[in-house]
Design a protein around this motif. Structure first.
Motif, PDB file in Angstrom:
ATOM      1  N   ARG A 162       0.826  -1.207   0.000  1.00  0.00           N
ATOM      2  CA  ARG A 162       0.000   0.000   0.000  1.00  0.00           C
ATOM      3  C   ARG A 162       0.858   1.254   0.000  1.00  0.00           C
ATOM      4  O   ARG A 162       2.031   1.247   0.407  1.00  0.00           O
ATOM      5  CB  ARG A 162      -0.927   0.014   1.217  1.00  0.00           C
ATOM      6  CG  ARG A 162      -0.215   0.141   2.550  1.00  0.00           C
ATOM      7  CD  ARG A 162      -1.181   0.064   3.712  1.00  0.00           C
ATOM      8  NE  ARG A 162      -0.471   0.210   4.982  1.00  0.00           N
ATOM      9  CZ  ARG A 162      -1.053   0.137   6.168  1.00  0.00           C
ATOM     10  NH1 ARG A 162      -2.353  -0.090   6.260  1.00  0.00           N
ATOM     11  NH2 ARG A 162      -0.328   0.288   7.272  1.00  0.00           N
ATOM     12  N   ILE A 163       0.248   2.325  -0.470  1.00  0.00           N
ATOM     13  CA  ILE A 163       0.841   3.662  -0.417  1.00  0.00           C
ATOM     14  C   ILE A 163      -0.224   4.622   0.078  1.00  0.00           C
ATOM     15  O   ILE A 163      -1.423   4.349   0.018  1.00  0.00           O
ATOM     16  CB  ILE A 163       1.358   4.121  -1.799  1.00  0.00           C
ATOM     17  CG1 ILE A 163       0.230   4.067  -2.837  1.00  0.00           C
ATOM     18  CG2 ILE A 163       2.568   3.321  -2.237  1.00  0.00           C
ATOM     19  CD1 ILE A 163       0.604   4.661  -4.180  1.00  0.00           C
ATOM     20  N   ARG A 164       0.225   5.776   0.569  1.00  0.00           N
ATOM     21  CA  ARG A 164      -0.715   6.820   0.969  1.00  0.00           C
ATOM     22  C   ARG A 164      -1.276   7.514  -0.265  1.00  0.00           C
ATOM     23  O   ARG A 164      -0.554   7.754  -1.242  1.00  0.00           O
ATOM     24  CB  ARG A 164      -0.039   7.854   1.870  1.00  0.00           C
ATOM     25  CG  ARG A 164       0.287   7.329   3.250  1.00  0.00           C
ATOM     26  CD  ARG A 164       0.786   8.454   4.150  1.00  0.00           C
ATOM     27  NE  ARG A 164       1.050   7.947   5.484  1.00  0.00           N
ATOM     28  CZ  ARG A 164       0.131   7.826   6.437  1.00  0.00           C
ATOM     29  NH1 ARG A 164      -1.127   8.213   6.176  1.00  0.00           N
ATOM     30  NH2 ARG A 164       0.446   7.353   7.622  1.00  0.00           N
ATOM     31  N   ILE A 165      -2.537   7.846  -0.227  1.00  0.00           N
ATOM     32  CA  ILE A 165      -3.141   8.645  -1.287  1.00  0.00           C
ATOM     33  C   ILE A 165      -2.860  10.117  -0.991  1.00  0.00           C
ATOM     34  O   ILE A 165      -3.133  10.600   0.114  1.00  0.00           O
ATOM     35  CB  ILE A 165      -4.650   8.392  -1.383  1.00  0.00           C
ATOM     36  CG1 ILE A 165      -4.916   6.927  -1.786  1.00  0.00           C
ATOM     37  CG2 ILE A 165      -5.292   9.343  -2.393  1.00  0.00           C
ATOM     38  CD1 ILE A 165      -6.389   6.576  -1.859  1.00  0.00           C
ATOM     39  N   ARG A 166      -2.298  10.806  -1.960  1.00  0.00           N
ATOM     40  CA  ARG A 166      -1.967  12.220  -1.793  1.00  0.00           C
ATOM     41  C   ARG A 166      -3.178  13.089  -2.123  1.00  0.00           C
ATOM     42  O   ARG A 166      -4.002  12.725  -2.978  1.00  0.00           O
ATOM     43  CB  ARG A 166      -0.812  12.590  -2.729  1.00  0.00           C
ATOM     44  CG  ARG A 166       0.463  11.827  -2.455  1.00  0.00           C
ATOM     45  CD  ARG A 166       1.468  12.067  -3.557  1.00  0.00           C
ATOM     46  NE  ARG A 166       2.730  11.349  -3.333  1.00  0.00           N
ATOM     47  CZ  ARG A 166       3.678  11.210  -4.230  1.00  0.00           C
ATOM     48  NH1 ARG A 166       3.511  11.722  -5.457  1.00  0.00           N
ATOM     49  NH2 ARG A 166       4.777  10.558  -3.938  1.00  0.00           N
ATOM     50  N   PRO A 167      -3.281  14.257  -1.493  1.00  0.00           N
ATOM     51  CA  PRO A 167      -4.403  15.155  -1.805  1.00  0.00           C
ATOM     52  C   PRO A 167      -4.456  15.550  -3.272  1.00  0.00           C
ATOM     53  O   PRO A 167      -5.529  15.855  -3.800  1.00  0.00           O
ATOM     54  CB  PRO A 167      -4.137  16.373  -0.913  1.00  0.00           C
ATOM     55  CG  PRO A 167      -3.289  15.853   0.208  1.00  0.00           C
ATOM     56  CD  PRO A 167      -2.448  14.771  -0.389  1.00  0.00           C
ATOM     57  N   THR A 168      -3.302  15.546  -3.941  1.00  0.00           N
ATOM     58  CA  THR A 168      -3.237  15.951  -5.348  1.00  0.00           C
ATOM     59  C   THR A 168      -3.395  14.791  -6.323  1.00  0.00           C
ATOM     60  O   THR A 168      -3.354  15.003  -7.538  1.00  0.00           O
ATOM     61  CB  THR A 168      -1.888  16.631  -5.620  1.00  0.00           C
ATOM     62  OG1 THR A 168      -0.821  15.741  -5.235  1.00  0.00           O
ATOM     63  CG2 THR A 168      -1.758  17.935  -4.835  1.00  0.00           C
ATOM     64  N   ASP A 169      -3.583  13.590  -5.811  1.00  0.00           N
ATOM     65  CA  ASP A 169      -3.642  12.426  -6.698  1.00  0.00           C
ATOM     66  C   ASP A 169      -4.848  12.482  -7.627  1.00  0.00           C
ATOM     67  O   ASP A 169      -5.953  12.859  -7.242  1.00  0.00           O
ATOM     68  CB  ASP A 169      -3.701  11.133  -5.888  1.00  0.00           C
ATOM     69  CG  ASP A 169      -2.335  10.507  -5.663  1.00  0.00           C
ATOM     70  OD1 ASP A 169      -1.480  10.614  -6.562  1.00  0.00           O
ATOM     71  OD2 ASP A 169      -2.128   9.923  -4.586  1.00  0.00           O
ATOM     72  N   THR A 170      -4.605  12.061  -8.859  1.00  0.00           N
ATOM     73  CA  THR A 170      -5.658  11.788  -9.832  1.00  0.00           C
ATOM     74  C   THR A 170      -5.670  10.290 -10.103  1.00  0.00           C
ATOM     75  O   THR A 170      -4.796   9.559  -9.626  1.00  0.00           O
ATOM     76  CB  THR A 170      -5.390  12.525 -11.145  1.00  0.00           C
ATOM     77  OG1 THR A 170      -4.167  12.004 -11.727  1.00  0.00           O
ATOM     78  CG2 THR A 170      -5.235  14.034 -10.929  1.00  0.00           C
ATOM     79  N   THR A 171      -6.636   9.856 -10.884  1.00  0.00           N
ATOM     80  CA  THR A 171      -6.664   8.440 -11.256  1.00  0.00           C
ATOM     81  C   THR A 171      -5.344   8.028 -11.901  1.00  0.00           C
ATOM     82  O   THR A 171      -4.788   6.961 -11.599  1.00  0.00           O
ATOM     83  CB  THR A 171      -7.817   8.173 -12.234  1.00  0.00           C
ATOM     84  OG1 THR A 171      -9.043   8.523 -11.602  1.00  0.00           O
ATOM     85  CG2 THR A 171      -7.868   6.718 -12.650  1.00  0.00           C
ATOM     86  N   GLU A 172      -4.824   8.893 -12.769  1.00  0.00           N
ATOM     87  CA  GLU A 172      -3.614   8.556 -13.515  1.00  0.00           C
ATOM     88  C   GLU A 172      -2.381   8.510 -12.617  1.00  0.00           C
ATOM     89  O   GLU A 172      -1.560   7.591 -12.722  1.00  0.00           O
ATOM     90  CB  GLU A 172      -3.403   9.563 -14.653  1.00  0.00           C
ATOM     91  CG  GLU A 172      -4.410   9.471 -15.771  1.00  0.00           C
ATOM     92  CD  GLU A 172      -5.792  10.030 -15.389  1.00  0.00           C
ATOM     93  OE1 GLU A 172      -5.867  10.847 -14.434  1.00  0.00           O
ATOM     94  OE2 GLU A 172      -6.773   9.643 -16.041  1.00  0.00           O
ATOM     95  N   THR A 173      -2.225   9.515 -11.735  1.00  0.00           N
ATOM     96  CA  THR A 173      -1.033   9.515 -10.886  1.00  0.00           C
ATOM     97  C   THR A 173      -1.068   8.370  -9.884  1.00  0.00           C
ATOM     98  O   THR A 173      -0.047   7.743  -9.607  1.00  0.00           O
ATOM     99  CB  THR A 173      -0.885  10.848 -10.135  1.00  0.00           C
ATOM    100  OG1 THR A 173      -2.019  11.056  -9.274  1.00  0.00           O
ATOM    101  CG2 THR A 173      -0.756  12.007 -11.114  1.00  0.00           C
TER     102      THR A 173
END
Length: 223
Positions: A162-173
């Protein structure tokens, strides 16, 4: 499936539909000595899957079997199972094979088919896993390697990352980070667990550890 000399490389048949990034990672682990295996066949349901080109350049046997050549899913899966069985695999490895497999394929290899799914199962079985994790506001997202059963994305889990989801994440990133940071390492590690008998498949289809106890899959952080 036939008995294998524990010292001999495990025979892998890898099924792909696209670029074959996990195929590349598995072959890399074999070449680096991290995985005691060899890929004896790469199969695709698409004749122009880019991963087939990688396989050919790596000297791996390939075959494309197209569904449109068969009357229905059952007959396709039976033909696919026949071709895979001819390669005498120890493990059948689904690496981005974008078809739901019926019992006609799964049953002959029960306990010996492995898949990687881009979510922290049992969350988000099926498609659009990255969109669904983002929409739910999850703090983490990841990937799971699991045994394949006739139920979609429902088999016992071998490893998760697992990784943390960043506030700036999009589906692609998010998808890109799952592939690059987790999947390329996780799949080979899970296969090594099976090949080196750190994890066993019990007669009832559950997983047990080397001591015969119920197996708890590790969840590793890849941040």
């Amino acid at each position: 499936m036939t008995a294998r000399d524990d010292a001999a490389p495990a025979r892998l048949v890898v099924l792909i539909s696209g670029r074959g990034r996990n195929l590349e990672a598995i072959q890399g682990a074999i070449e680096d000595g991290r995985l005691n295996a060899r890929i004896v066949l790469v199969v695709s349901n698409k004749t122009r899957a880019p991963g087939l080109q990688f396989a050919r350049l790596a000297g791996l046997p390939t075959v494309a079997i197209q569904p449109r050549q068969f009357a229905d899913r059952q007959s396709y899966d039976a033909a696919l199972a026949h071709r895979v069985a001819a390669a005498r695999p120890d493990w059948v490895v689904l690496a981005g094979f974008m078809r739901v497999l019926s019992p006609a394929f799964v049953d002959p290899f029960a306990g010996h088919i492995v898949n990687i799914h881009p979510s922290l199962l049992p969350l988000y079985k099926g498609l659009d896993t990255h969109d669904r994790a983002l929409a739910a506001g999850d703090s983490h997202h990841g990937a799971s390697v699991h045994l394949v059963t006739p139920a979609l994305d429902d088999g016992p889990i071998i490893r998760q990352g697992r990784i943390r989801i960043r506030p700036t994440d999009t589906t692609e990133t998010l998808a890109g980070r799952i592939t690059d940071r987790i999947e390329k390492k996780l799949y080979a590690a899970a296969l090594a667990d099976l090949i080196e008998a750190r994890v066993h498949v019990a007669p009832d289809g559950t997983l047990i550890d080397a001591a015969g106890r119920a197996y708890t899959p590790p969840v590793e952080d890849y941040d």
